[in-house]
Write a protein that holds these residues in place. Structure first.
Motif, PDB file in Angstrom:
ATOM      1  N   ALA A 130       0.852  -1.186   0.000  1.00 37.69           N
ATOM      2  CA  ALA A 130       0.000   0.000   0.000  1.00 37.69           C
ATOM      3  C   ALA A 130       0.891   1.240   0.000  1.00 37.69           C
ATOM      4  O   ALA A 130       2.070   1.172   0.376  1.00 37.69           O
ATOM      5  N   LEU A 131       0.318   2.345  -0.412  1.00 38.72           N
ATOM      6  CA  LEU A 131       1.032   3.623  -0.430  1.00 38.72           C
ATOM      7  C   LEU A 131       0.227   4.652   0.360  1.00 38.72           C
ATOM      8  O   LEU A 131      -0.972   4.496   0.571  1.00 38.72           O
ATOM      9  N   GLY A 132       0.909   5.711   0.793  1.00 34.31           N
ATOM     10  CA  GLY A 132       0.207   6.790   1.472  1.00 34.31           C
ATOM     11  C   GLY A 132      -0.205   6.467   2.888  1.00 34.31           C
ATOM     12  O   GLY A 132      -1.131   7.090   3.422  1.00 34.31           O
ATOM     13  N   ARG A 133       0.464   5.506   3.522  1.00 29.27           N
ATOM     14  CA  ARG A 133       0.146   5.180   4.915  1.00 29.27           C
ATOM     15  C   ARG A 133       0.662   6.279   5.851  1.00 29.27           C
ATOM     16  O   ARG A 133       1.490   7.102   5.468  1.00 29.27           O
ATOM     17  N   GLU A 134       0.177   6.275   7.086  1.00 31.00           N
ATOM     18  CA  GLU A 134       0.638   7.215   8.105  1.00 31.00           C
ATOM     19  C   GLU A 134       1.079   6.432   9.339  1.00 31.00           C
ATOM     20  O   GLU A 134       0.386   5.505   9.763  1.00 31.00           O
ATOM     21  N   ILE A 135       2.241   6.793   9.891  1.00 33.48           N
ATOM     22  CA  ILE A 135       2.730   6.177  11.121  1.00 33.48           C
ATOM     23  C   ILE A 135       3.208   7.282  12.052  1.00 33.48           C
ATOM     24  O   ILE A 135       3.453   8.409  11.618  1.00 33.48           O
ATOM     25  N   LYS A 136       3.351   6.964  13.336  1.00 36.07           N
ATOM     26  CA  LYS A 136       3.822   7.921  14.314  1.00 36.07           C
ATOM     27  C   LYS A 136       5.342   7.870  14.428  1.00 36.07           C
ATOM     28  O   LYS A 136       5.938   6.803  14.546  1.00 36.07           O
ATOM     29  N   ALA A 137       5.961   9.052  14.401  1.00 36.41           N
ATOM     30  CA  ALA A 137       7.399   9.174  14.589  1.00 36.41           C
ATOM     31  C   ALA A 137       7.720   9.124  16.081  1.00 36.41           C
ATOM     32  O   ALA A 137       6.833   9.249  16.925  1.00 36.41           O
ATOM     33  N   PRO A 138       8.998   8.964  16.451  1.00 39.56           N
ATOM     34  CA  PRO A 138       9.374   8.988  17.865  1.00 39.56           C
ATOM     35  C   PRO A 138       8.969  10.278  18.578  1.00 39.56           C
ATOM     36  O   PRO A 138       8.753  10.276  19.791  1.00 39.56           O
ATOM     37  N   SER A 139       8.846  11.372  17.835  1.00 40.24           N
ATOM     38  CA  SER A 139       8.433  12.651  18.416  1.00 40.24           C
ATOM     39  C   SER A 139       6.920  12.764  18.523  1.00 40.24           C
ATOM     40  O   SER A 139       6.390  13.804  18.904  1.00 40.24           O
ATOM     41  N   ASN A 140       6.211  11.687  18.139  1.00 44.37           N
ATOM     42  CA  ASN A 140       4.746  11.635  18.113  1.00 44.37           C
ATOM     43  C   ASN A 140       4.146  12.428  16.955  1.00 44.37           C
ATOM     44  O   ASN A 140       2.931  12.594  16.883  1.00 44.37           O
ATOM     45  N   ARG A 141       4.996  12.938  16.063  1.00 43.65           N
ATOM     46  CA  ARG A 141       4.503  13.551  14.835  1.00 43.65           C
ATOM     47  C   ARG A 141       4.047  12.458  13.875  1.00 43.65           C
ATOM     48  O   ARG A 141       4.459  11.304  13.981  1.00 43.65           O
ATOM     49  N   THR A 142       3.206  12.827  12.936  1.00 49.24           N
ATOM     50  CA  THR A 142       2.733  11.884  11.928  1.00 49.24           C
ATOM     51  C   THR A 142       3.644  11.944  10.710  1.00 49.24           C
ATOM     52  O   THR A 142       3.899  13.009  10.160  1.00 49.24           O
ATOM     53  N   ILE A 143       4.153  10.780  10.308  1.00 52.25           N
ATOM     54  CA  ILE A 143       4.904  10.684   9.057  1.00 52.25           C
ATOM     55  C   ILE A 143       3.921  10.235   7.985  1.00 52.25           C
ATOM     56  O   ILE A 143       3.322   9.157   8.089  1.00 52.25           O
ATOM     57  N   ARG A 144       3.744  11.055   6.983  1.00 49.03           N
ATOM     58  CA  ARG A 144       2.757  10.778   5.944  1.00 49.03           C
ATOM     59  C   ARG A 144       3.412  10.228   4.678  1.00 49.03           C
ATOM     60  O   ARG A 144       4.604  10.377   4.464  1.00 49.03           O
ATOM     61  N   GLY A 145       2.597   9.605   3.847  1.00 54.06           N
ATOM     62  CA  GLY A 145       3.079   9.092   2.568  1.00 54.06           C
ATOM     63  C   GLY A 145       3.957   7.870   2.694  1.00 54.06           C
ATOM     64  O   GLY A 145       4.767   7.568   1.813  1.00 54.06           O
ATOM     65  N   ALA A 148       5.209  -9.487  10.847  1.00 54.51           N
ATOM     66  CA  ALA A 148       3.898 -10.101  10.610  1.00 54.51           C
ATOM     67  C   ALA A 148       3.440  -9.809   9.187  1.00 54.51           C
ATOM     68  O   ALA A 148       2.263  -9.886   8.876  1.00 54.51           O
ATOM     69  N   GLY A 149       4.400  -9.459   8.325  1.00 49.86           N
ATOM     70  CA  GLY A 149       4.067  -9.182   6.940  1.00 49.86           C
ATOM     71  C   GLY A 149       3.579  -7.771   6.692  1.00 49.86           C
ATOM     72  O   GLY A 149       3.097  -7.464   5.612  1.00 49.86           O
ATOM     73  N   ILE A 150       3.695  -6.898   7.704  1.00 54.31           N
ATOM     74  CA  ILE A 150       3.311  -5.498   7.522  1.00 54.31           C
ATOM     75  C   ILE A 150       4.478  -4.629   7.990  1.00 54.31           C
ATOM     76  O   ILE A 150       4.697  -4.465   9.198  1.00 54.31           O
ATOM     77  N   GLY A 151       5.224  -4.129   7.042  1.00 54.66           N
ATOM     78  CA  GLY A 151       6.355  -3.262   7.344  1.00 54.66           C
ATOM     79  C   GLY A 151       6.151  -1.905   6.710  1.00 54.66           C
ATOM     80  O   GLY A 151       5.370  -1.754   5.762  1.00 54.66           O
ATOM     81  N   PHE A 152       6.858  -0.914   7.238  1.00 54.21           N
ATOM     82  CA  PHE A 152       6.709   0.452   6.738  1.00 54.21           C
ATOM     83  C   PHE A 152       8.077   1.057   6.427  1.00 54.21           C
ATOM     84  O   PHE A 152       9.054   0.799   7.130  1.00 54.21           O
ATOM     85  N   ALA A 153       8.107   1.868   5.392  1.00 47.36           N
ATOM     86  CA  ALA A 153       9.347   2.523   4.978  1.00 47.36           C
ATOM     87  C   ALA A 153       9.064   3.984   4.644  1.00 47.36           C
ATOM     88  O   ALA A 153       8.047   4.304   4.025  1.00 47.36           O
ATOM     89  N   ILE A 154       9.975   4.847   5.071  1.00 44.61           N
ATOM     90  CA  ILE A 154       9.877   6.268   4.736  1.00 44.61           C
ATOM     91  C   ILE A 154      10.250   6.435   3.272  1.00 44.61           C
ATOM     92  O   ILE A 154      11.308   5.963   2.846  1.00 44.61           O
TER      93      ILE A 154
END
Length: 354
Positions: free
Chosen positions: A172-187, A226-232
């Protein structure tokens, strides 16, 4: 001497030929069963020398002797950014470190200095001194060209096992995850290529061997893949890394205000982002924006509350900073403000935050 009849000779010759053909086919199969395997092997061979092992070491005091010891705090991966010895990794890999070391592909270990950090993007840049002249770098790709289903490869050091390859696809593309600073990393890029603890900071590559992302997180109830990884995405990396090299942090244009914390906003159920203070001579001051103030009885009164910037609704500091990151100094923004029960608009020209 006993002669073998001609039919037997022909049979043995045919059997020998068949065995040779089978052996050759088996050897070819063991080399590369498919074009995809050949592609994966070639990419790994070329890219793995650019992948490094990053160790985060911290100090701890012995409870009984009170002696100070240096112990490993954690580890992860990274990759060579350029031949001057710059290394890119995740911020969370080196967060809280007393000392950071980088181990190259040839197992040589180097002390590393932190050049710049971006906790809000979970990226960091390190530098090793006197690097070898044969450092290998990765070709930079374009993450905007990725599509769901495209093959990707992750190289890293999961669980401390050096230079491990996993393959998968863009899930998938355009996911959002939380950074260590609690900011949202988009895309963010989602992939099913196995990413385990220790893979963080390593490269995500496309089938051309180009860098398309930095592996940064997994979704896993157990802590393992678990088959779900994220990359910046690499396009974010290309924007951030030069700033970290030049300034040690991300530079964003300034409005010249101090903002309320998200915790305070939630606790007081404020709809919008309250302005706590406006700095003299700032763009916000020039636009007439007002911060919190004391009334005649000495009570602290709420100042302007930012509710919208352009067409973007503002509910938190993360929303506010995400808008600023999309603009440059000199850009004009229209802010929708709430002052008491009144609504007003203010046009602000962003300033440089150096």
């Amino acid at each position: 001497m006993r002669l073998i009849p001609a039919p037997a000779t022909i049979f043995l010759a045919g059997l020998l030929s068949l065995l040779c053909t089978a052996a050759t086919a088996a050897a070819d199969y063991l080399s590369f069963a498919t074009e995809d395997e050949a592609n994966s092997t070639e990419i790994f061979s070329k890219a793995s020398p650019a992948v490094v092992f990053v160790t985060n070491k911290t100090l701890r005091q012995d409870f009984f002797s009170l002696d100070i010891h240096e112990i490993p705090r954690g580890n992860g991966s990274g990759f060579v950014w350029d031949k001057s010895g710059l290394i890119v990794t995740n911020f969370h890999v080196i967060a809280g470190a007393h000392r950071v070391t980088v181990t190259l592909h040839d197992q040589q270990e180097y002390a590393a200095e932190v050049v710049g950090i971006a906790p809000e993007k979970d990226l960091a840049v390190l530098r090793i001194s006197e690097p070898p002249k044969d450092l290998v770098t990765l070709p930079i790709g374009d993450s905007s060209e990725l599509n769901v289903g495209r093959k990707v490869l992750a190289i890293g050091n999961p669980f401390g096992l050096d230079t491990t390859l996993t393959t998968g696809v863009v899930s998938a593309l355009g996911r959002e995850i939380k950074a260590p600073s609690n900011r949202t990393i988009r895309g963010v890029i989602q992939t099913d290529a196995a990413i385990n603890p220790g893979n963080s900071g390593g490269p995500l590559l496309n089938s051309l061997g180009q860098l398309v992302g930095v592996n940064t997180a997994i979704y896993s109830p157990s802590g393992a893949s678990a088959g779900i990884g994220f990359a910046i995405p690499v396009n974010t990396v290309r924007d951030v890394v030069p700033q970290l090299i030049a300034y040690g942090k991300i530079l964003r244009p300034s409005l010249g205000i101090e903002r309320a914390s998200d915790r305070w906003i939630r606790r007081n159920r404020i709809q919008g982002l309250p302005v706590v203070r406006v700095f003299p001579g700032s763009p916000a001051a020039a636009a007439g924006i007002r911060g919190a103030y004391r009334n005649a009885r000495g009570e602290i009164m709420l100042g302007d509350v930012i509710t919208r910037i352009g067409d973007r609704e503002i509910r938190s500091n993360d929303d506010f900073l995400s808008v600023l990151e999309q603009h440059e100094p000199g850009d004009s923004l229209t802010l929708e403000l709430r002052r008491g029960r009144d609504k007003r608009l203010a046009t602000v020209t962003l300033a440089d935050s150096h």
